[in-house]
Structure formats: structure tokens, C-alpha cells
Design a protein around this motif. Structure first.
Motif, PDB file in Angstrom:
ATOM      1  N   GLN A  42       6.111  -2.332  46.504  1.00  0.00           N
ATOM      2  CA  GLN A  42       6.274  -1.280  45.501  1.00  0.00           C
ATOM      3  C   GLN A  42       6.408  -1.813  44.085  1.00  0.00           C
ATOM      4  N   GLN A  43       6.748  -3.098  43.930  1.00  0.00           N
ATOM      5  CA  GLN A  43       6.953  -3.645  42.587  1.00  0.00           C
ATOM      6  C   GLN A  43       6.011  -4.840  42.388  1.00  0.00           C
ATOM      7  N   PRO A  44       4.823  -4.631  41.833  1.00  0.00           N
ATOM      8  CA  PRO A  44       3.850  -5.725  41.682  1.00  0.00           C
ATOM      9  C   PRO A  44       4.339  -6.853  40.781  1.00  0.00           C
ATOM     10  N   ASP A  45       5.247  -6.548  39.836  1.00  0.00           N
ATOM     11  CA  ASP A  45       5.727  -7.570  38.907  1.00  0.00           C
ATOM     12  C   ASP A  45       6.909  -8.361  39.447  1.00  0.00           C
ATOM     13  N   LEU A  46       7.409  -8.011  40.591  1.00  0.00           N
ATOM     14  CA  LEU A  46       8.561  -8.703  41.168  1.00  0.00           C
ATOM     15  C   LEU A  46       8.127 -10.079  41.672  1.00  0.00           C
ATOM     16  N   HIS A  74       8.831 -13.178  43.929  1.00  0.00           N
ATOM     17  CA  HIS A  74       9.608 -13.382  45.147  1.00  0.00           C
ATOM     18  C   HIS A  74       9.544 -14.847  45.568  1.00  0.00           C
ATOM     19  N   ARG A 128      14.552  -6.358  40.319  1.00  0.00           N
ATOM     20  CA  ARG A 128      13.530  -5.846  39.419  1.00  0.00           C
ATOM     21  C   ARG A 128      12.609  -6.929  38.880  1.00  0.00           C
ATOM     22  N   GLU A 129      13.114  -8.123  38.646  1.00  0.00           N
ATOM     23  CA  GLU A 129      12.295  -9.174  38.074  1.00  0.00           C
ATOM     24  C   GLU A 129      12.052 -10.307  39.081  1.00  0.00           C
ATOM     25  N   ARG A 173       0.390  -9.457  49.481  1.00  0.00           N
ATOM     26  CA  ARG A 173       0.141 -10.058  48.173  1.00  0.00           C
ATOM     27  C   ARG A 173      -0.515 -11.423  48.364  1.00  0.00           C
ATOM     28  N   THR A 182       3.481 -14.710  41.659  1.00  0.00           N
ATOM     29  CA  THR A 182       4.543 -13.814  42.121  1.00  0.00           C
ATOM     30  C   THR A 182       4.943 -14.020  43.569  1.00  0.00           C
ATOM     31  N   THR A 222       9.123  -3.937  51.466  1.00  0.00           N
ATOM     32  CA  THR A 222       8.983  -2.723  50.661  1.00  0.00           C
ATOM     33  C   THR A 222       9.095  -3.043  49.179  1.00  0.00           C
ATOM     34  N   ALA A 223      10.046  -3.916  48.822  1.00  0.00           N
ATOM     35  CA  ALA A 223      10.213  -4.268  47.412  1.00  0.00           C
ATOM     36  C   ALA A 223       8.989  -5.006  46.879  1.00  0.00           C
TER      37      ALA A 223
END
Length: 543
Positions: free
Chosen positions: A76-80, A82, A51-52, A106, A117, A72-73
Motif C-alpha cells: 500500500q505504500q510504494p515509498d516505504l 523496507h 511511513r518512511e 516489489r 526500497t 500490506t504495508a
């Protein structure tokens, strides 16, 4: 243990009371995964639950389901946030393609909520190259060669790779050099500096069409490189580690000769032949001066060509424009200093210029503002940093004996002499134009004078042609004069025809003819009419 909460796993580090793990042991949470499918399922489960932050390590990932779950993660999660931690370049093309797809999802330079990110830009930008190296390694064309002082992995060509490169560059295998197996033993600082120098001179352009789907920041950087001034030659214009024998032959050079770090031949770009020496500021000025003395001995060496004529040995391998008169210099030498060592390049350059003045100093032309460099060696210097930044078109090259910086093309040439020759040729062309104009005016004046003197026909007034004018003029003794010098050709023909008629049918013949016509016929009737003709006055006098 991946299903346990961080509070449980790291409770003992937070100074809390005895944790559950310490009380019951790890047997309650540890599960050994013995099947590959279970491992992949667990990895996908970890990615799906992020999540973070999502931290992934390794350079050998190639499971499609696992890589697709990461993509996919991230999508779908712009704040994740990586992270991808690579242990060397990607080992498989699947991972390289995965890194490129992440760049499409991204922008690495973008920051969301003030946080970057995506942390893997360098690896993704070189993913295609590392994948290509992996393919070459699979075919035994390259092999590992250690690492640089900065930790970058090195690859060097095998003997099979040298043969393939010789075929690609259309060169003999004897000119491809060695495999450089020991280049990475000492950090490969000099080979890497030679590579950087070649790139700085070549300045390859990116293919913008292949970057159409890349992030905007990457496309902008590529566009800036494409818009910058180009380099010199192509990749086939460069040779490295070329021996310059003062004894022996090209294939088996004798002792005492130099070895050029780079040889550049790009006559299409104004650089017929250039020798490049790269120094990491470890050598003294005396050592570099000795290297230039070896260059001078190589330039002076002569061998016989195929027809038995002696000529400089370097001309038997490289084609350069022949000199003439007092301007027949030796090929130029460029020193590129990379300040890695302890020696100050500015002091080294000043000392080197003083030690080798007899090799590069020209002779002043007192009629014009330039020097002659007959059998002299143009020596130019620069640094790797400014070469990488400005390229060969930048005014960052200093030639011995000249006051300020110049472009590479001006530094290795003689622009003042060229300007003086262009002024001389311009003056010569101006004099030729003036002479042609004077001749044209004289021809026009002669033509006008001749036109004014040209006679006209006394009967019709037409101007004589040149042929008729020459025919009507008096000729030499014994040559018949023109019968009608005042008539044009047409009127002369009519006059001549009329004269012939009068000579053939004179006055007596005409009267006799008229009497015959007026003689009565045998039947008593007039031959020519109803009355008897009366002889003319001339005919009566003649009878």
C-alpha cells in the motif's frame, strides 16, 4: 516505549535540554508486554504506523498476522523503504514464503525516487534452499558444519544423510565418502572451491516454468543462464574425494596413493573419464608434480579381473573406450587454480609443466601434423574464475605442450589426430567410390556389348533371352545341337510342332486318305460327295 515520538526518545543525543524521560523517568512510557497476543498486536501496530522506513530483524519470524501486516504495508505504500536483517538463513518456511511474496510485490532492483526500497534479495533468492535444509535438519540428514571464511553457514551430511544420498544417486554407500565434519574448521576454502568447480563444469539450468511469477530482473537472469551453453554430465556424473590406491584395494587403500578432488564420468557428453584437482594456490609446483607421479603409478598398476586377465586397475571401476595402435593414453587430469594463496598460478603452471614433461609429452607423427600420446597423461589447467564464467565450452583450458587455449573437449582429446584420421577416412571413402564407379562403368560396357551381340529370331525378329542364347550356341562333342538355332523359343516351338505333323502325316498317307474319302459307297453314292474323285497325280504315280 514504541508509542513515543523519536524527538522524545533521542532528545539527549541531540544535545537538547533535559528530556522528559530524564526528568520523569521511563516509568511513564515503559509498558511490559507479558502476553504473546499483546506482543503481536504491538508489532502489527508498529508496522501499520511505518511511513518512511520499516526495519525488521531476525530469522525466526513466523506469526502470520505480523508477516501479513508487513506485506500490506509494502503493497500500500510504494515509498516505504523496507529492510529485512537476517541473522542466518530463515528458520521457518513461513518466513521463506513471506520473503518470496515480498519479491512478487516489489522488484528488488527497482528504485523509486532514486531510492532502492527493498533490501533482502539474497535472502529471498535462497529462501527455498534454506527451507529445504531446515527440513533435512529436522529429519537428521544434515547438521551444522561451521562457516566459510566469508561468513556463510555450512551444512554437512550425517551418516543417515549419506545413506539417503547414496539411494538417490544409486551408488554404493562405500563410494559416498565421509561426513566432512571438520570442513568448516579452517573456513572450508578448499571444499567450497571444489563445489564451485563442480558447478562450473555442470552448469545446471534453471526451471523457467517455476519462475513465471518472479520479478522481471530475476527471470531475465535465469533466461540468460538457460540460453548459455550447457555443462558436462549430470549431478550423478561427479564423485568427490576419490582415493586412487597404488597399494591395497578401493575400500582400504594403502599409503602412497593420490586422492582425486573430483572424478567426472560423462561419456554421453564426450568426457569418458576426467580427474580434477583443485588448488587454492597454497601448494608448490613440486608438491603438485609429486601428486602427478602418484597418478602415474596408479595408472600403471594392474590387477586381475574376474577371468584372471591382468588389466589396469582404473579400468575395473570406470568404463572408457579402449585405445589402439600408438594411441592408448591415460585418463586426463585437470588442474583448477583458485588464487586464494600467495603463490602465482602462472609460475606454478610453468614450473609444473617442466617437472612433469616425461609424464605428458607425446611423440611427433612425421607423416601427419599431430602427436601420439601412448601411455601419456594429458594435463590441462585453468582457473576457477574463467571456468565459472565460460564453462567447459569456453576456450579457457591450457594443455601442457600446446600453444593456445582450447575447450575442455579439445584439451583432453587429440583433435589434430582426429582431423588426420577423418581426412584419411574421407580419402579412403573417395577411393572406394571411384572403384565402385569404375566397376559400374565396366559392367555397363559389358552389358552394352553383350546386348549388341545378342542374336534375333530369324522369323519374328525378337531378341534372344540369355537362356535361349545359351541353348542355341554350339555345345561340346556328344551333346545334341539345337534343332532351330536361329529361332526364338516361341518360334522354335511352332516349328517343332509343324515338323512333327509332317512326319506323322506324310504325302502317301494324305493321298490314301483322300482316296478313301472319294471311294463310292455300297449304295452307289459317293462317300465324300456327289462325284467320283479323281486320284491326284502323286497317288496315280504311286499306284
Amino acid at each position: 516505549m514504541y508509542r513515543e515520538r523519536p524527538e522524545v526518545l533521542f532528545a539527549h543525543q541531540d544535545g537538547a535540554a533535559t528530556s522528559v524521560l530524564e526528568t520523569s523517568g521511563t516509568t511513564v512510557v515503559v509498558r511490559v508486554l507479558t502476553r504473546w497476543t499483546d506482543l503481536v498486536e504491538a508489532m502489527v501496530d508498529v508496522v501499520a504506523g511505518a511511513r518512511e522506513q520499516l526495519v525488521v530483524t531476525g530469522s525466526r519470524s513466523r506469526e502470520n498476522a505480523y508477516l501479513a501486516a508487513i506485506e500490506t504495508a509494502v503493497a500500500q505504500q510504494p515509498d516505504l523503504v523496507h529492510y529485512r536483517v537476517l541473522y542466518g538463513p530463515p528458520r521457518h518456511r513461513a518466513l521463506a514464503d513471506h520473503l518470496l511474496r515480498l519479491l512478487e510485490l516489489r522488484d528488488p532492483s527497482a528504485r523509486r525516487n532514486g531510492i532502492k526500497t527493498l533490501h533482502k534479495r539474497k535472502a529471498a533468492r535462497t529462501a527455498t534452499h534454506t527451507a529445504a535444509l531446515a527440513d533435512l535438519r529436522t529429519h537428521r540428514l544434515v547438521t551444522t558444519g561451521g562457516s566459510t571464511s566469508g561468513g556463510e553457514a555450512l551444512r554437512h551430511l550425517t551418516l543417515k544423510g549419506l545413506e539417503a544420498a547414496a539411494t538417490e544417486l544409486q551408488r554404493p554407500l562405500s563410494e559416498m565418502g565421509a561426513t566432512a565434519r571438520g570442513a568448516g574448521a579452517a573456513g572450508a576454502s578448499h571444499p567450497m572451491a571444489v563445489n564451485e568447480t563442480t558447478i562450473g563444469l555442470l552448469r545446471p539450468k534453471p526451471d523457467l516454468a517455476k519462475l513465471a511469477t518472479d520479478p522481471p530482473a530475476l527471470r531475465a537472469a535465469a533466461q540468460a543462464i538457460a540460453d548459455a551453453p550447457g555443462g558436462v554430465g549430470s549431478i550423478g556424473s561427479y564423485w568427490t574425494e576419490v582415493p586412487l590406491p597404488v597399494a591395497g584395494s578401493w575400500s582400504t587403500p594403502g599409503r602412497g596413493g593420490a586422492q582425486a578432488d573430483i572424478v567426472l564420468t560423462a561419456p554421453q557428453d564426450g568426457v569418458p573419464l576426467l580427474f580434477v584437482e583443485v588448488d587454492n594456490c597454497h601448494e608448490t609446483a613440486e608438491e603438485l608434480a609429486d601428486k602427478l607421479e602418484k597418478y602415474a603409478r596408479f595408472y600403471r598398476r594392474k590387477v586381475k579381473d574376474t577371468v584372471g586377465k591382468a588389466q589396469p586397475m582404473w579400468r575395473t571401476r570406470w568404463n572408457t573406450p579402449p585405445g589402439g595402435g600408438l594411441e592408448n593414453p591415460y585418463p586426463p587430469v585437470l588442474f583448477v587454480f583458485n588464487p586464494l594463496g600467495a603463490r602465482n598460478p602462472e609460475r606454478t603452471i610453468a614450473r609444473l609443466a617442466a617437472l612433469t614433461r616425461h609424464l605428458w609429452a607425446g611423440t611427433k607423427d612425421y607423416e601427419e601434423d599431430f602427436h601420439h600420446y601412448d601411455r601419456k597423461m594429458p594435463v590441462t589447467t585453468t582457473t576457477l574464475a574463467v571456468l565459472r564464467e565460460h564453462g567447459p565450452h569456453g576456450q579457457v583450458f591450457h594443455r601442457f605442450g600446446r600453444p593456445g587455449p582450447q575447450t575442455l573437449f579439445d584439451a583432453i582429446g587429440n583433435p589434430r589426430r582426429q582431423a588426420a584420421l577423418e581426412r584419411h577416412w574421407a580419402q579412403q571413402r573417395a577411393r572406394e567410390r571411384e572403384a565402385q564407379e569404375r566397376e559400374r562403368q565396366e559392367v555397363a560396357q559389358r552389358a552394352a556389348k553383350r546386348t549388341a551381340q545378342r542374336p534375333a529370331c530369324a522369323r519374328c525378329g525378337t531378341k534372344f533371352t540369355d537362356e535361349r542364347w545359351r541353348a542355341a550356341q554350339p555345345t561340346d562333342w556328344g551333346t545334341p545341337a539345337d534343332s532351330h538355332p536361329d529361332f526364338c523359343e516361341r518360334c522354335k516351338g511352332r516349328a517343332v510342332a509343324a515338323g512333327c505333323s509332317r512326319r506323322r502325316f506324310g504325302p502317301a498317307s494324305s493321298a490314301a486318305t483322300r482316296r478313301t474319302r472319294n471311294r463310292p459307297s455300297r449304295r452307289g453314292s459317293p462317300a465324300g460327295g456327289s462325284h467320283v474323285g479323281v486320284p491326284e497325280e502323286g497317288a496315280a504315280e504311286a499306284g
